[in-house]
Design a protein around this motif. Structure first.
Motif, PDB file in Angstrom:
ATOM      1  N   LEU A  80       0.807  -1.220   0.000  1.00 60.53           N
ATOM      2  CA  LEU A  80       0.000   0.000   0.000  1.00 60.53           C
ATOM      3  C   LEU A  80       0.839   1.270   0.000  1.00 60.53           C
ATOM      4  N   THR A  81       1.980   1.257   0.679  1.00 60.54           N
ATOM      5  CA  THR A  81       2.848   2.434   0.684  1.00 60.54           C
ATOM      6  C   THR A  81       3.404   2.678  -0.706  1.00 60.54           C
ATOM      7  N   TYR A  82       3.868   1.618  -1.349  1.00 62.88           N
ATOM      8  CA  TYR A  82       4.379   1.742  -2.719  1.00 62.88           C
ATOM      9  C   TYR A  82       3.283   2.237  -3.659  1.00 62.88           C
ATOM     10  N   ILE A  83       2.102   1.678  -3.534  1.00 63.63           N
ATOM     11  CA  ILE A  83       0.983   2.054  -4.404  1.00 63.63           C
ATOM     12  C   ILE A  83       0.653   3.536  -4.243  1.00 63.63           C
ATOM     13  N   GLU A  84       0.535   3.996  -3.011  1.00 67.03           N
ATOM     14  CA  GLU A  84       0.206   5.401  -2.780  1.00 67.03           C
ATOM     15  C   GLU A  84       1.291   6.322  -3.335  1.00 67.03           C
ATOM     16  N   GLN A  85       2.546   6.020  -3.042  1.00 69.42           N
ATOM     17  CA  GLN A  85       3.653   6.860  -3.507  1.00 69.42           C
ATOM     18  C   GLN A  85       3.761   6.860  -5.030  1.00 69.42           C
ATOM     19  N   THR A  86       3.629   5.698  -5.637  1.00 71.04           N
ATOM     20  CA  THR A  86       3.754   5.599  -7.087  1.00 71.04           C
ATOM     21  C   THR A  86       2.589   6.274  -7.796  1.00 71.04           C
ATOM     22  N   ALA A  87       1.381   6.089  -7.277  1.00 68.93           N
ATOM     23  CA  ALA A  87       0.218   6.744  -7.888  1.00 68.93           C
ATOM     24  C   ALA A  87       0.356   8.260  -7.814  1.00 68.93           C
ATOM     25  N   LYS A  88       0.839   8.772  -6.704  1.00 73.89           N
ATOM     26  CA  LYS A  88       1.054  10.222  -6.588  1.00 73.89           C
ATOM     27  C   LYS A  88       2.159  10.683  -7.530  1.00 73.89           C
ATOM     28  N   ALA A  89       3.231   9.913  -7.611  1.00 71.64           N
ATOM     29  CA  ALA A  89       4.333  10.272  -8.509  1.00 71.64           C
ATOM     30  C   ALA A  89       3.900  10.218  -9.969  1.00 71.64           C
ATOM     31  N   ASN A  90       2.957   9.343 -10.288  1.00 73.43           N
ATOM     32  CA  ASN A  90       2.478   9.177 -11.666  1.00 73.43           C
ATOM     33  C   ASN A  90       1.256  10.039 -11.970  1.00 73.43           C
ATOM     34  N   GLU A  91       0.973  11.018 -11.133  1.00 70.96           N
ATOM     35  CA  GLU A  91      -0.251  11.799 -11.310  1.00 70.96           C
ATOM     36  C   GLU A  91      -0.351  12.411 -12.710  1.00 70.96           C
ATOM     37  N   GLN A  92       0.714  13.045 -13.192  1.00 69.29           N
ATOM     38  CA  GLN A  92       0.647  13.664 -14.519  1.00 69.29           C
ATOM     39  C   GLN A  92       0.500  12.604 -15.604  1.00 69.29           C
ATOM     40  N   GLU A  93       1.213  11.506 -15.471  1.00 70.09           N
ATOM     41  CA  GLU A  93       1.073  10.416 -16.444  1.00 70.09           C
ATOM     42  C   GLU A  93      -0.361   9.894 -16.459  1.00 70.09           C
ATOM     43  N   ASN A  94      -0.954   9.741 -15.282  1.00 68.82           N
ATOM     44  CA  ASN A  94      -2.330   9.255 -15.207  1.00 68.82           C
ATOM     45  C   ASN A  94      -3.312  10.247 -15.825  1.00 68.82           C
ATOM     46  N   LEU A  95      -3.072  11.524 -15.623  1.00 68.75           N
ATOM     47  CA  LEU A  95      -3.919  12.538 -16.252  1.00 68.75           C
ATOM     48  C   LEU A  95      -3.757  12.506 -17.773  1.00 68.75           C
ATOM     49  N   ASP A  96      -2.517  12.305 -18.234  1.00 73.80           N
ATOM     50  CA  ASP A  96      -2.278  12.170 -19.676  1.00 73.80           C
ATOM     51  C   ASP A  96      -2.977  10.917 -20.223  1.00 73.80           C
ATOM     52  N   PHE A  97      -2.967   9.846 -19.454  1.00 71.48           N
ATOM     53  CA  PHE A  97      -3.659   8.617 -19.855  1.00 71.48           C
ATOM     54  C   PHE A  97      -5.163   8.867 -19.947  1.00 71.48           C
ATOM     55  N   ARG A  98      -5.702   9.608 -18.996  1.00 68.58           N
ATOM     56  CA  ARG A  98      -7.125   9.951 -19.030  1.00 68.58           C
ATOM     57  C   ARG A  98      -7.460  10.705 -20.313  1.00 68.58           C
TER      58      ARG A  98
END
Length: 177
Positions: A9-27
């Protein structure tokens, strides 16, 4: 992405936050550029979800119940109160508050007061928002804001999102690799 889903869960939270711009680009890519019908997209999402879900038991995690305030309609409050042998007014007074933004009830505190030993004590009558979680089964294109948000707390959502990026032909920016 490895075959075995990531559950830390710690890795998931940190990685999802770090990938925020990538995730927005994916959206943006899925909503504007992906040349795939909603029907076919639903099939790809369902396949990725089934692959991930086969390896993750929500009962060993329950992070959604620990970090999210579920939304309750008046009818759901009444149904849960009856199930618990109390009144809707008593249930609201003890556990719930009004969320002005959605004009419904949410839990006052976290974790959810109905979570007992990582299990939902009102599972048979739980709110629809809980029953449908993690909300990957319908309207994927239109629910991507919520999906990206849920990726920070739910191993299933995180892993499905990461699997979908290459499957749907999303190209990460060179600076993100």
């Amino acid at each position: 992405m490895p075959d075995d889903p990531i559950t830390d869960l710690t890795y998931i939270e940190q990685t999802a936050k770090a990938n925020e711009q990538e995730n927005l680009d994916f959206r943006t890519y899925v909503r504007a550029d992906l040349d795939l019908s909603d029907y076919r997209l639903k099939g790809v999402v369902q396949q990725a979800t089934q692959e991930v879900w086969a390896h993750i038991d929500c009962r060993t995690c329950a992070n959604c119940c620990k970090t999210r305030h579920p939304v309750f309609s008046r009818a759901e409050v009444q149904r849960i109160a009856e199930y618990l042998g109390t009144t809707a007014a008593e249930l609201r007074a003890r556990y719930l508050q009004v969320d002005q933004e959605v004009a419904k009830y949410v839990t006052r505190e976290l974790p959810c007061p109905f979570l007992k030993d990582n299990l939902c004590s009102i599972y048979d009558v739980r709110p629809s928002v809980c029953a449908g979680y993690p909300h990957l089964h319908r309207n994927f294109r239109n629910r991507l804001w919520q999906t990206i948000d849920n990726a920070e707390t739910c191993p299933i959502v995180f892993n499905v999102l990461e699997r979908l990026k290459p499957r749907l032909g999303f190209r990460r920016q060179a600076s993100e690799r």
